[in-house]
Design an enzyme around this catalytic site. Sequence first.
Site, PDB file in Angstrom:
ATOM      1  N   SER A  21       0.822  -1.221   0.000  1.00  0.00           N
ATOM      2  CA  SER A  21       0.000   0.000   0.000  1.00  0.00           C
ATOM      3  C   SER A  21       0.852   1.265   0.000  1.00  0.00           C
ATOM      4  O   SER A  21       0.336   2.358  -0.175  1.00  0.00           O
ATOM      5  CB  SER A  21      -0.904   0.010   1.237  1.00  0.00           C
ATOM      6  OG  SER A  21      -0.072  -0.047   2.383  1.00  0.00           O
ATOM      7  N   GLY A  22       2.170   1.124   0.158  1.00  0.00           N
ATOM      8  CA  GLY A  22       3.029   2.320   0.129  1.00  0.00           C
ATOM      9  C   GLY A  22       3.290   2.751  -1.304  1.00  0.00           C
ATOM     10  O   GLY A  22       2.836   2.117  -2.270  1.00  0.00           O
ATOM     11  N   CYS A  43      17.473   4.495  -2.323  1.00  0.00           N
ATOM     12  CA  CYS A  43      17.297   5.255  -3.577  1.00  0.00           C
ATOM     13  C   CYS A  43      18.441   6.250  -3.795  1.00  0.00           C
ATOM     14  O   CYS A  43      18.988   6.335  -4.897  1.00  0.00           O
ATOM     15  CB  CYS A  43      15.957   5.965  -3.556  1.00  0.00           C
ATOM     16  SG  CYS A  43      15.659   6.994  -2.093  1.00  0.00           S
ATOM     17  N   ASN A  53      13.187   8.046  -7.813  1.00  0.00           N
ATOM     18  CA  ASN A  53      13.509   7.321  -6.566  1.00  0.00           C
ATOM     19  C   ASN A  53      12.586   6.108  -6.349  1.00  0.00           C
ATOM     20  O   ASN A  53      12.961   5.157  -5.673  1.00  0.00           O
ATOM     21  CB  ASN A  53      13.392   8.256  -5.357  1.00  0.00           C
ATOM     22  CG  ASN A  53      12.070   9.020  -5.347  1.00  0.00           C
ATOM     23  OD1 ASN A  53      11.821   9.849  -6.232  1.00  0.00           O
ATOM     24  ND2 ASN A  53      11.202   8.738  -4.410  1.00  0.00           N
TER      25      ASN A  53
END
Lengths: 57, 349, 349
Positions: C10-11, C149, C316
Amino acid sequence: MQIKCPECDGDIPVPEDVVPGEIVPCPDCGSEFEVYLGSDGSIELKPVEIEGEDWGE
Amino acid sequence: MVKVAVVGASGFTGGELLRILLTHRNVELEIATSRTNAGEYLHTVHPNLRGLTMLRFEIPNIDRLTKCDVVFLSTPAKVSSELTPKLLESGIRVIDLSPDFRLKNPDEYRRWYNWSHPYPKLLEEAVYGLPELYRDRIRSARLIACPGCMATAAILGLAPLAKEKLIQGDYLVVDVKIGSSGAGLSRSLSSHHSERANVVRPYAPAGHRHVAEIEQELGKLGNPVKVGFSAHAVDMVRGILATCHVYPTRSLDIKDLWKIYRGFYRGEPFIRFVRDRKGLFRYPDPKAVVGSNFCDIGFEIDEHTGRIVVLSAIDNLVKGAAGSAVQCMNIMFGFDETEALRIPSLHPV
Amino acid sequence: MVKVAVVGASGFTGGELLRILLTHRNVELEIATSRTNAGEYLHTVHPNLRGLTMLRFEIPNIDRLTKCDVVFLSTPAKVSSELTPKLLESGIRVIDLSPDFRLKNPDEYRRWYNWSHPYPKLLEEAVYGLPELYRDRIRSARLIACPGCMATAAILGLAPLAKEKLIQGDYLVVDVKIGSSGAGLSRSLSSHHSERANVVRPYAPAGHRHVAEIEQELGKLGNPVKVGFSAHAVDMVRGILATCHVYPTRSLDIKDLWKIYRGFYRGEPFIRFVRDRKGLFRYPDPKAVVGSNFCDIGFEIDEHTGRIVVLSAIDNLVKGAAGSAVQCMNIMFGFDETEALRIPSLHPV
């Protein structure tokens, strides 16, 4: 009165009627200190740990 | 009342000069010139000035200009150097926001601006318009050369360390982030909104003209330095953040840094130190100075590499241009140095 | 068809994994877990997936997960290290996007994450998920640790110079600009739009956890380096630009740089070199890679200081997370390495 900030040497304004245990923040560096009475009755400051904000990734 | 003229008043910097001067209690704004907008009211170009003045733009005219006490030249490069000598001859004082008189050494103009300076002698007389470094000389100056906006941020951030000879001259990096108003009104594909929004665009990764001023001023304070300069356009209208990476000549702790910076800038009305353990804005951020004449300076010691990081945030149009220029005028005419400049920035913006 | 599960779907990074995997012709997306959104359709959280799948979020469950062939762990720090050992025991392969298995040396976890690693032995086995450096080892790996990232941007930008031992280890500066999605979904005053827009906020001026990975990987390629790292949040949702300031161990010209970079990245599908005399995007800019798996790399030599400036731009969430993760999966299962990743970025965005 003014007390030297242990963290950044700035001047921290401390009310004359300050009570031991009170928390005073430094206006320059934002560090916080707990007031306590030194052995000679003078006002002294002990750093209070501030939890660093987590900025995410 | 001191009579003031602004040449090149239709640009962003010109507009900021008007905004500040219109609130100044010791001056009368007599003349605002603009070739393209001659005859228009100021608010036709600067909407923020509607209702504050009925002055109209006019074509620049030497005779009218020399009736003023001081003239601000907010003109592109190589324009003010034609106008300035005539203005000085007539005895009025000149505050030049263009690059034409910033450098002391004419050879540097050939090198960085590919231009052989027509009046090298005036370079000696011109005073670099940074009040924090040259307040006394500004007081009596006839000609002020206001610094470049990015140079202002870098010099103010690094001056205290330069004076203490703390900077290893061969490893100094200045990494700048700047808003779109830094490019002024010159329109191009790169300033087209759909292309300009959301960028982090390196536009001068390996050096920029402002390096000449930064090295000139830091060199005068301490040992000579070579500045590794990189500028990036970011998604912001006003503002500069200069991140300066310094490898120090000797190790020191954070208290030393506070002492050095407080000592160097004691009493300065527009320098603020931001290294705060509380709140959201713990380090300098242009967002906190937009519209104001403040330069926010912060610093940190990277224990891992011994590096000192100095952060310096200004509004490129105010402390980076019009604000410092008016600050110089206040000094030159003996006004309160903060007159018309005690403007709080906007938050949020 | 290879069965795939995404834990922590869900992120933002989880959502990117779903977006890419749903277009992948060799895999079947079986499971997408989320404690908070269990029972909801994916498009309730990820609007870009509406109409592409009728899958719903579910609570993570070991037995169901171990029926898949590979599991992506898009979880916060210190979560995957509990789950991974059990998953590996069941014989399935794990691609971990969290920091839990990135570092080889357990002491570094104590130092940078203030955490004593519960499974130090697994650190040896885990393969660092950067295809450009570890393609062969990824092929046979059971456990992939995907890079951070910002580490991805810095490592990809500097790897060719590190291999040639061209970097003076004590004077390496990496100055990063990153978008808001880098902080994921964690909400705070600093992510509140009115406070987050228009900023250039130094949030890690003197070091960041990603330094540990960057030094680990560059050190393996060439001489050990100490990274002077500073990160700034800028007004952008997706994107990282890493500006790397390198003082070289020997002088070289621009042709040498082209040769070094072309040689190192020959044949890489997702590395592009951007140092162009024409067009608007002459150097890497996140705006040109948003949504794609590309890492754009550019470089310049600063004659004035001898400095090499390397610029590295990625999204990212894609090359910095989900894209590289899927690229690793493609290598692990022998698919075409670019499958589901040949996504052009959006322009303009």
